[in-house]
Design a protein around this motif. Sequence first.
Motif, PDB file in Angstrom:
ATOM      1  N   GLU A   1      30.422  38.507  43.351  1.00 13.25           N
ATOM      2  CA  GLU A   1      29.492  37.975  42.365  1.00 13.25           C
ATOM      3  C   GLU A   1      28.814  39.139  41.670  1.00 13.25           C
ATOM      4  OE1 GLU A   1      28.045  34.106  44.979  1.00 13.25           O
ATOM      5  OE2 GLU A   1      26.652  35.769  44.646  1.00 13.25           O
ATOM      6  N   GLU A   2      28.698  39.042  40.367  1.00 13.78           N
ATOM      7  CA  GLU A   2      27.894  40.000  39.608  1.00 13.78           C
ATOM      8  C   GLU A   2      26.632  39.261  39.200  1.00 13.78           C
ATOM      9  OE1 GLU A   2      30.127  41.948  36.512  1.00 13.78           O
ATOM     10  OE2 GLU A   2      31.602  42.680  37.961  1.00 13.78           O
ATOM     11  N   ARG A   3      25.488  39.827  39.591  1.00 11.41           N
ATOM     12  CA  ARG A   3      24.200  39.187  39.368  1.00 11.41           C
ATOM     13  C   ARG A   3      23.407  39.983  38.332  1.00 11.41           C
ATOM     14  NH1 ARG A   3      22.527  37.576  45.569  1.00 11.41           N
ATOM     15  NH2 ARG A   3      24.340  36.242  45.933  1.00 11.41           N
TER      16      ARG A   3
ATOM     17  N   THR B   1      29.868  30.264  37.667  1.00  8.45           N
ATOM     18  CA  THR B   1      28.976  30.989  36.785  1.00  8.45           C
ATOM     19  C   THR B   1      27.806  30.105  36.407  1.00  8.45           C
ATOM     20  OG1 THR B   1      30.691  32.421  35.921  1.00  8.45           O
ATOM     21  CG2 THR B   1      28.793  32.062  34.505  1.00  8.45           C
ATOM     22  N   GLY B   2      26.622  30.679  36.473  1.00 10.87           N
ATOM     23  CA  GLY B   2      25.426  29.931  36.118  1.00 10.87           C
ATOM     24  C   GLY B   2      24.178  30.685  36.501  1.00 10.87           C
TER      25      GLY B   2
ATOM     26  N   PHE C   1      18.421  34.697  38.971  1.00 11.25           N
ATOM     27  CA  PHE C   1      19.381  35.575  38.311  1.00 11.25           C
ATOM     28  C   PHE C   1      20.593  34.779  37.873  1.00 11.25           C
ATOM     29  CE2 PHE C   1      19.164  36.017  42.916  1.00 11.25           C
ATOM     30  CZ  PHE C   1      20.375  35.488  43.322  1.00 11.25           C
ATOM     31  N   LYS C   2      21.367  35.366  36.981  1.00  9.19           N
ATOM     32  CA  LYS C   2      22.624  34.765  36.559  1.00  9.19           C
ATOM     33  C   LYS C   2      23.729  35.314  37.457  1.00  9.19           C
ATOM     34  CE  LYS C   2      25.821  34.158  32.760  1.00  9.19           C
ATOM     35  NZ  LYS C   2      26.176  34.487  31.397  1.00  9.19           N
ATOM     36  N   ILE C   3      24.646  34.434  37.842  1.00  9.98           N
ATOM     37  CA  ILE C   3      25.791  34.834  38.665  1.00  9.98           C
ATOM     38  C   ILE C   3      27.072  34.579  37.891  1.00  9.98           C
ATOM     39  CG2 ILE C   3      27.175  34.294  40.723  1.00  9.98           C
ATOM     40  CD1 ILE C   3      24.624  33.610  42.192  1.00  9.98           C
ATOM     41  N   CYS C   4      27.940  35.580  37.851  1.00  2.00           N
ATOM     42  CA  CYS C   4      29.324  35.432  37.387  1.00  2.00           C
ATOM     43  C   CYS C   4      30.199  35.839  38.561  1.00  2.00           C
ATOM     44  CB  CYS C   4      29.616  36.335  36.192  1.00  2.00           C
ATOM     45  SG  CYS C   4      28.772  35.844  34.690  1.00  2.00           S
ATOM     46  N   SER C   5      31.197  35.029  38.888  1.00  2.00           N
ATOM     47  CA  SER C   5      32.056  35.297  40.042  1.00  2.00           C
ATOM     48  C   SER C   5      33.425  35.774  39.580  1.00  2.00           C
ATOM     49  CB  SER C   5      32.201  34.038  40.900  1.00  2.00           C
ATOM     50  OG  SER C   5      30.946  33.665  41.426  1.00  2.00           O
ATOM     51  N   PHE C   6      33.993  36.716  40.333  1.00  2.00           N
ATOM     52  CA  PHE C   6      35.259  37.344  39.985  1.00  2.00           C
ATOM     53  C   PHE C   6      36.150  37.473  41.213  1.00  2.00           C
ATOM     54  CE2 PHE C   6      32.029  38.850  37.073  1.00  2.00           C
ATOM     55  CZ  PHE C   6      32.634  38.671  35.848  1.00  2.00           C
TER      56      PHE C   6
END
Length: 162
Positions: free
Chosen positions: A134-136, A7-8, A68-73
């Motif tokens: 990834e959710e961007r 995430t970042g 963009f910001k990325i959060c990974s799931f």
Amino acid sequence: MERIKPTGVYGYLGEHLLRLASKSDMYIYYTEDKKLIEKYKFKTIRIPFVKDIFYELEAPKNTGIRAFKICSFAKYQGFDLYIENCDDKMLLVAPLNEDSFFKVYPRRIWHKGWYDSRDPRFEISKEEVTDIWEERTPIEGFKFDTEPIVYLKKDDIWLVEE
């Protein structure tokens, strides 16, 4: 090779997707890639009294930079998990809905060789999860022209080179 990103905030410098950091009302790229450091003339930052050296370059807002910001799931046994960190084989994850997860896996709280009821994180193999994505989300002042959800693994099939 595509890697699971922690995430970042990320931004493109040419065709390279690099980490961004917020610093005093601006964003900066940072990297350790010597070729990029030389090509784009990154500034060398030395921390006093410490041996650490960082390389940074300003990423000015409102200049067309894609960021963009990325959060990974990941999906594991039907549960959605947040990916906190990863290496070549393992994922450090935490359940998004702890109550329902721990009803099914009450003793799955394994952290550094011991059980800890206060820490919901645990490690699993990348091969144990069926989906990784990834959710961007957009960052104000930067161009957002990417898909908001990007799958790296879907239904047990890697969609990118790992």
